[in-house]
Motif scaffolding. Structure first.
Motif, PDB file in Angstrom:
ATOM      1  N   ASN A  67      30.316  63.081  63.686  1.00 41.39           N
ATOM      2  CA  ASN A  67      31.443  62.308  63.189  1.00 41.39           C
ATOM      3  C   ASN A  67      32.506  63.191  62.547  1.00 41.39           C
ATOM      4  O   ASN A  67      33.711  62.945  62.702  1.00 41.39           O
ATOM      5  CB  ASN A  67      30.948  61.264  62.183  1.00 41.39           C
ATOM      6  N   VAL A  68      32.075  64.221  61.837  1.00 39.48           N
ATOM      7  CA  VAL A  68      33.026  65.121  61.187  1.00 39.48           C
ATOM      8  C   VAL A  68      33.726  66.024  62.203  1.00 39.48           C
ATOM      9  O   VAL A  68      34.933  66.281  62.104  1.00 39.48           O
ATOM     10  CB  VAL A  68      32.326  65.964  60.109  1.00 39.48           C
ATOM     11  N   HIS A  69      33.003  66.490  63.189  1.00 38.66           N
ATOM     12  CA  HIS A  69      33.553  67.451  64.150  1.00 38.66           C
ATOM     13  C   HIS A  69      34.458  66.817  65.204  1.00 38.66           C
ATOM     14  O   HIS A  69      35.209  67.541  65.878  1.00 38.66           O
ATOM     15  CB  HIS A  69      32.416  68.168  64.885  1.00 38.66           C
ATOM     16  N   THR A  70      34.380  65.511  65.412  1.00 39.64           N
ATOM     17  CA  THR A  70      35.071  64.879  66.538  1.00 39.64           C
ATOM     18  C   THR A  70      35.963  63.728  66.097  1.00 39.64           C
ATOM     19  O   THR A  70      35.959  63.324  64.925  1.00 39.64           O
ATOM     20  CB  THR A  70      34.054  64.335  67.553  1.00 39.64           C
ATOM     21  N   TYR A  87      17.349  59.978  71.619  1.00 37.69           N
ATOM     22  CA  TYR A  87      16.539  59.322  70.591  1.00 37.69           C
ATOM     23  C   TYR A  87      17.312  58.890  69.343  1.00 37.69           C
ATOM     24  O   TYR A  87      16.685  58.610  68.317  1.00 37.69           O
ATOM     25  CB  TYR A  87      15.405  60.256  70.159  1.00 37.69           C
ATOM     26  N   GLU A  88      18.624  58.835  69.404  1.00 30.47           N
ATOM     27  CA  GLU A  88      19.358  58.457  68.199  1.00 30.47           C
ATOM     28  C   GLU A  88      20.150  57.171  68.379  1.00 30.47           C
ATOM     29  O   GLU A  88      21.221  56.972  67.789  1.00 30.47           O
ATOM     30  CB  GLU A  88      20.232  59.631  67.720  1.00 30.47           C
ATOM     31  N   GLY A  89      19.591  56.263  69.196  1.00 36.28           N
ATOM     32  CA  GLY A  89      20.078  54.900  69.275  1.00 36.28           C
ATOM     33  C   GLY A  89      21.500  54.732  69.768  1.00 36.28           C
ATOM     34  O   GLY A  89      22.174  53.759  69.397  1.00 36.28           O
ATOM     35  N   GLY A  90      21.963  55.655  70.591  1.00 35.65           N
ATOM     36  CA  GLY A  90      23.344  55.553  71.069  1.00 35.65           C
ATOM     37  C   GLY A  90      24.367  55.869  70.000  1.00 35.65           C
ATOM     38  O   GLY A  90      25.543  55.482  70.113  1.00 35.65           O
ATOM     39  N   GLY A  91      23.951  56.607  68.969  1.00 37.67           N
ATOM     40  CA  GLY A  91      24.836  56.869  67.840  1.00 37.67           C
ATOM     41  C   GLY A  91      26.058  57.690  68.174  1.00 37.67           C
ATOM     42  O   GLY A  91      27.089  57.575  67.503  1.00 37.67           O
ATOM     43  N   ILE A  92      25.970  58.545  69.196  1.00 38.75           N
ATOM     44  CA  ILE A  92      27.138  59.342  69.580  1.00 38.75           C
ATOM     45  C   ILE A  92      28.326  58.433  69.853  1.00 38.75           C
ATOM     46  O   ILE A  92      29.440  58.669  69.374  1.00 38.75           O
ATOM     47  CB  ILE A  92      26.820  60.204  70.818  1.00 38.75           C
ATOM     48  N   MET A  93      28.065  57.369  70.599  1.00 42.09           N
ATOM     49  CA  MET A  93      29.122  56.429  70.929  1.00 42.09           C
ATOM     50  C   MET A  93      29.357  55.426  69.806  1.00 42.09           C
ATOM     51  O   MET A  93      30.495  55.190  69.379  1.00 42.09           O
ATOM     52  CB  MET A  93      28.781  55.688  72.230  1.00 42.09           C
ATOM     53  N   ALA A  94      28.272  54.832  69.278  1.00 41.43           N
ATOM     54  CA  ALA A  94      28.416  53.743  68.311  1.00 41.43           C
ATOM     55  C   ALA A  94      29.012  54.216  66.992  1.00 41.43           C
ATOM     56  O   ALA A  94      29.824  53.511  66.379  1.00 41.43           O
ATOM     57  CB  ALA A  94      27.052  53.097  68.065  1.00 41.43           C
ATOM     58  N   ASN A  95      28.619  55.402  66.532  1.00 40.57           N
ATOM     59  CA  ASN A  95      29.092  55.879  65.229  1.00 40.57           C
ATOM     60  C   ASN A  95      30.418  56.612  65.310  1.00 40.57           C
ATOM     61  O   ASN A  95      31.197  56.578  64.357  1.00 40.57           O
ATOM     62  CB  ASN A  95      28.060  56.826  64.606  1.00 40.57           C
ATOM     63  N   SER A  96      30.672  57.294  66.435  1.00 43.76           N
ATOM     64  CA  SER A  96      31.839  58.174  66.489  1.00 43.76           C
ATOM     65  C   SER A  96      32.758  57.928  67.674  1.00 43.76           C
ATOM     66  O   SER A  96      33.811  58.561  67.766  1.00 43.76           O
ATOM     67  CB  SER A  96      31.372  59.644  66.514  1.00 43.76           C
ATOM     68  N   GLY A  97      32.371  57.047  68.603  1.00 45.72           N
ATOM     69  CA  GLY A  97      33.228  56.770  69.751  1.00 45.72           C
ATOM     70  C   GLY A  97      33.408  57.962  70.665  1.00 45.72           C
ATOM     71  O   GLY A  97      34.473  58.155  71.257  1.00 45.72           O
ATOM     72  N   ILE A 216      31.124  70.298  54.480  1.00 42.10           N
ATOM     73  CA  ILE A 216      30.148  69.512  53.725  1.00 42.10           C
ATOM     74  C   ILE A 216      30.846  68.497  52.823  1.00 42.10           C
ATOM     75  O   ILE A 216      30.342  67.380  52.611  1.00 42.10           O
ATOM     76  CB  ILE A 216      29.234  70.443  52.906  1.00 42.10           C
ATOM     77  N   HIS A 217      32.019  68.836  52.311  1.00 41.93           N
ATOM     78  CA  HIS A 217      32.775  67.869  51.506  1.00 41.93           C
ATOM     79  C   HIS A 217      33.091  66.623  52.331  1.00 41.93           C
ATOM     80  O   HIS A 217      32.919  65.491  51.868  1.00 41.93           O
ATOM     81  CB  HIS A 217      34.066  68.511  50.998  1.00 41.93           C
ATOM     82  N   GLU A 218      33.538  66.821  53.563  1.00 36.94           N
ATOM     83  CA  GLU A 218      33.825  65.678  54.431  1.00 36.94           C
ATOM     84  C   GLU A 218      32.536  64.992  54.858  1.00 36.94           C
ATOM     85  O   GLU A 218      32.495  63.762  54.981  1.00 36.94           O
ATOM     86  CB  GLU A 218      34.619  66.139  55.652  1.00 36.94           C
ATOM     87  N   ALA A 219      31.475  65.766  55.082  1.00 40.41           N
ATOM     88  CA  ALA A 219      30.188  65.180  55.466  1.00 40.41           C
ATOM     89  C   ALA A 219      29.657  64.259  54.368  1.00 40.41           C
ATOM     90  O   ALA A 219      29.046  63.218  54.657  1.00 40.41           O
ATOM     91  CB  ALA A 219      29.175  66.287  55.758  1.00 40.41           C
ATOM     92  N   ARG A 220      29.881  64.620  53.117  1.00 36.90           N
ATOM     93  CA  ARG A 220      29.430  63.770  52.005  1.00 36.90           C
ATOM     94  C   ARG A 220      30.143  62.419  52.040  1.00 36.90           C
ATOM     95  O   ARG A 220      29.550  61.374  51.751  1.00 36.90           O
ATOM     96  CB  ARG A 220      29.676  64.488  50.681  1.00 36.90           C
TER      97      ARG A 220
END
Length: 340
Positions: A67-70, A87-97, A216-220
């Motif tokens: 999410n932070v990198h893209t 194994y991460e529930g389609g999170g690439i698309m669902a969380n970050s598009g 890491i600031h943005e990741a938080r």
């Protein structure tokens, strides 16, 4: 039951529990848990990076990093068997598009050339390639280790094209021990690293996201948005500190036990292809995939738990709670199976 289904089934050792019970704690969302701060500083220093973020799981650290990198509409490159994709529930698309371009060989490896060929040209019809994500070791690849020279070459390709470079290090310590690689040598290559504490390191829960301070600031912020803020997490962080101090070098023992199991499987008539055993995972295919349920039933009845990856492919994983005697007993069970 001898549980070889995963290295996620471990329980804290008595000394780890003692460290957890004695940990000073505070509110981590406010940045006031001293044990969490200690763990984050310790892990960042270990890999020669500026900062770290303690999270609940490797899935969370991976998804935060993506999410932070893209940005929505971008594309990342990863192995077709990568955890972030499978194994991460389609999170690439669902969380970050974000879409994923899949590369790599069926043994869990990939090459710098495969990465280079997957990068999109600057064509408005194509998504922007923004991120290269590597998993080391490869879970579905049977714990295969990607050599440091390949990681370095891929990193150079990423830099040449202005791409972010992320490492899913769910079993990174296994790779470091197997290769004899210093953590800082790996840390110097990546923009972000996910380090899981709840697998071979034996913690009850937790993963670290490691990178430079601004990242890491943005990741938080993203962790908070994902619902990952927690309070007195120092009790869990204490387990991570104990694991990094005491449970890394002993991973060699897990690797030796897995090698014994791999040799045992290879000698059985019911075994088809057996992946090379490089770390703590044994992945093998039954000669007759239709006997998978029979295999699982017989092993379970005899007190041995393994995992099924699908299509007659099975996995056994050694870990902190598997003794040499357990390996002896597991081999006896495997030798007793009748699948003809």
């Amino acid at each position: 039951m001898i549980d070889l289904a995963s290295d996620t089934v471990t329980r804290p050792t008595p000394s780890m529990l003692e460290a957890m019970m004695k940990a000073p704690v505070g509110d981590d969302v406010l940045g006031e848990d001293p044990t969490v701060v200690m763990l984050e500083e310790k892990s960042a220093d270990l890999f020669g990076m500026e900062a770290a973020l303690f999270c609940a799981s490797g899935t969370m650290t991976n998804q935060i990093s993506i999410n932070v990198h893209t940005r929505p509409g971008d594309e990342l490159i990863c192995h077709h068997m990568a955890h972030i994709y499978v194994y991460e529930g389609g999170g690439i698309m669902a969380n970050s598009g974000v879409s994923a371009k899949l590369v790599g060989d069926d043994d869990g490896t990939l090459t710098p050339a495969q990465i280079a060929n997957a990068i999109n040209p600057p064509d408005i019809h194509l998504p922007r390639t923004r991120l290269v994500a590597i998993e080391n070791t490869s879970n579905k690849g049977g714990g295969r280790v990607l050599p440091l020279e390949d990681l370095r070459a891929i990193g150079e390709i990423a830099r040449q094209h202005g791409l972010a470079y992320h490492l899913d290090g769910a079993r990174l310590c296994n790779a470091l021990v197997a290769e004899g690689t210093a953590p800082k040598d790996v840390g110097s290559l990546f923009d972000s690293i996910s380090l899981c504490l709840s697998k071979g390191l034996g913690c009850p829960v937790g993963s670290l996201l490691i990178g430079q301070r601004d990242f890491i600031h943005e990741a938080r912020r993203v962790r908070k948005r994902f619902g990952g803020g927690w309070r007195q997490a120092g009790y869990l962080a204490a387990a991570g500190i104990h694991a990094l101090d005491h449970h890394v070098e002993r991973l060699e023992e897990d690797h030796a036990k897995a090698e014994r199991l791999g040799d045992c499987v290879s000698s059985r008539p019911w075994a088809g292809a057996v992946s090379p055993v490089e770390t703590n995972i044994v992945v093998f295919r039954l000669a007759d995939a239709e006997r998978t349920n029979d295999f699982l039933e017989q092993t379970r009845e005899r007190g041995l738990r393994v995992s099924h990856l699908g299509g007659g492919v099975l996995r056994m994983v050694t870990h902190l709670d598997v003794s040499d005697e357990d390996v002896d007993s597991a081999c006896i069970v495997l030798e007793s199976l009748t699948l003809a």
